[in-house]
Design an enzyme around this catalytic site. Structure first.
Site, PDB file in Angstrom:
ATOM      1  N   GLU A   1      80.697  20.149 -20.564  1.00  0.00           N
ATOM      2  CA  GLU A   1      79.777  20.324 -19.438  1.00  0.00           C
ATOM      3  C   GLU A   1      78.523  21.012 -19.953  1.00  0.00           C
ATOM      4  O   GLU A   1      78.615  22.030 -20.637  1.00  0.00           O
ATOM      5  CB  GLU A   1      80.360  21.210 -18.329  1.00  0.00           C
ATOM      6  CG  GLU A   1      81.334  20.563 -17.390  1.00  0.00           C
ATOM      7  CD  GLU A   1      81.638  21.470 -16.187  1.00  0.00           C
ATOM      8  OE1 GLU A   1      80.736  22.227 -15.759  1.00  0.00           O
ATOM      9  OE2 GLU A   1      82.772  21.426 -15.691  1.00  0.00           O
TER      10      GLU A   1
ATOM     11  N   GLU B   1      87.744  25.040 -16.213  1.00  0.00           N
ATOM     12  CA  GLU B   1      87.190  26.370 -16.453  1.00  0.00           C
ATOM     13  C   GLU B   1      88.132  27.525 -16.084  1.00  0.00           C
ATOM     14  O   GLU B   1      87.798  28.387 -15.280  1.00  0.00           O
ATOM     15  CB  GLU B   1      85.859  26.527 -15.712  1.00  0.00           C
ATOM     16  CG  GLU B   1      84.829  25.508 -16.138  1.00  0.00           C
ATOM     17  CD  GLU B   1      83.466  25.701 -15.509  1.00  0.00           C
ATOM     18  OE1 GLU B   1      82.470  25.280 -16.118  1.00  0.00           O
ATOM     19  OE2 GLU B   1      83.393  26.281 -14.398  1.00  0.00           O
TER      20      GLU B   1
END
Length: 397
Positions: free
Chosen positions: A316, A199
């Protein structure tokens, strides 16, 4: 149960594992915007278990890794995303720049060996955006201690010393010789892909251009070490300046990345998105969150298919475990969307739920924990998706 019956069941399970491993031999590749294994389309349902190496560093706790991988394999799951980093702190893999704890590395060796045993592919991430397990803040702390003048953590993407630290770590991991299998990581098809960073975000440059330069440099470096494995960035999917009208799909803000330009880099083999409606669109009703989620997934699938021409993975996604019923509804909806898009040629390749854990791991629970078998309805939803994705891959062949 009689000894003979137990022996028969054990033998059948071992035969099942042998067949799974044989079918899964070979490296995952990309062809015409879909994944391919041994010349056939590869679709999957999978999971995140970030903690595998951290737990496996203690040999007395390795049974937890085995439990999760075994249960996942029985449920039909075939891909797991996990960390190949732990920078500073408890059970650090990288104690300081270039200094490693062999005990922790052997934990990662065990994870890879067990994944191979149970026919599960791994996506391994090199570093974290967040402070958990060190992250870019730990790299900045190390550099400052070495005398570097660094004003903020986002210089991680531009400062020569920080980039050197990361490249050293990448090389250490990619070229590692597994102490159990005796196979170098870069030569092991159990690893499906490398991930540059979990991320990445850059609050200093919302355009995504700084991160884009960093991705290009790091991706080229990884491919110079290993051209057998796939590579992805670790993106959440936020749109940037390359297609301004797409920014309306974002959940109200930008994070310094650009889904389009960051994934157009040649060395990046597939695109990823993440999604957490509880956090990103928390003020909306459950129904509104599902509508937003479908738009988020579909928009990125359209762009992966038409612009990037690369596979897309929902790498995710999760829903709070506080309400099992609402989580089951949410997961069923997401899986249905993934499956329906995957039917359109396989560009939407699969999803990785956040996250699976073993029994007795409450201290690792971040509110999204799933223990297979402990919640039968959720387990069934996950397993059903795994089987329909596998069947779909066969039909696309």
């Amino acid at each position: 149960m009689s000894y003979a019956r137990r022996s028969c069941i054990c033998g059948l399970f071992l035969l099942f594992l042998a067949l799974v491993c044989e079918a899964n031999s070979g490296f995952i590749g990309v062809k015409d915007s879909h994944f391919e294994l041994n010349g056939s389309p590869f679709l999957f349902n999978g999971f995140n278990s970030y903690w595998l190496m951290h737990v496996a560093a203690d040999p007395t706790e390795r049974y937890k890794v085995t439990e999760v991988l075994k249960d996942a394999s029985v449920a039909g799951l075939s891909v797991c995303r996990t960390w190949a980093f732990s920078d500073g702190g408890d059970r650090a893999l990288q104690i300081s720049p270039g200094i490693y704890d062999e005990r922790v590395f052997q934990g990662l060796d065990f994870v890879i060996a067990e994944a191979k045993k149970y026919g599960i592919r791994l996506i391994l991430s090199f570093v974290n955006q967040w402070n958990d397990f060190g992250g870019k803040a730990q790299y900045v702390w190390w550099a400052r201690n070495a005398g570097a003048q660094i004003s903020n953590d986002d210089e991680f993407y531009t400062h020569p010393m920080l980039k050197k630290y990361l490249k050293n770590h990448i090389e250490k991991v990619v070229t590692r010789l597994n102490s159990i299998t005796k196979v170098a990581y870069k030569d092991d098809p159990t690893i499906m892909a490398w991930e540059l960073m979990n991320e990445p975000r850059d609050q200093a440059d919302y355009s995504g251009k700084t991160v884009n330069g960093w991705v290009q440099e790091m991706a080229s470096f990884v491919k110079s070490l290993d051209n057998k494995h796939l590579l992805e960035v670790g993106m959440e999917g936020f749109y940037g300046d390359s297609i301004p009208e797409r920014k309306s799909v974002n959940p109200g803000y930008q994070v310094g990345t650009d889904f389009i330009s960051n994934h157009l880099i040649n060395e990046i083999d597939f695109a990823t998105i993440h999604a957490y409606t509880d956090q990103w669109v928390s003020g909306q009703s459950d129904d509104a969150q599902l509508v937003w989620m479908e738009k988020w997934i579909t928009s990125h699938w359209e762009d992966a298919r038409n612009i990037l021409k690369k596979p897309l993975v929902l790498a995710e996604f999760g829903k709070s475990s506080r309400g099992q019923g609402s989580r089951d509804i949410f997961m069923s909806s997401v899986y249905r969307n993934v499956y329906n898009l995957a039917k359109e040629g396989g560009t939407m390749a699969g999803s990785l739920v956040w996250q699976l854990m073993a029994h007795g791991m409450e201290n690792y629970d971040d509110g999204y924990c799933i223990v297979l078998g402990q919640t039968p309805s959720t387990t069934q939803i996950i397993s059903d998706q795994a089987h329909v994705m596998t069947a779909l891959a066969r039909s696309l062949n």
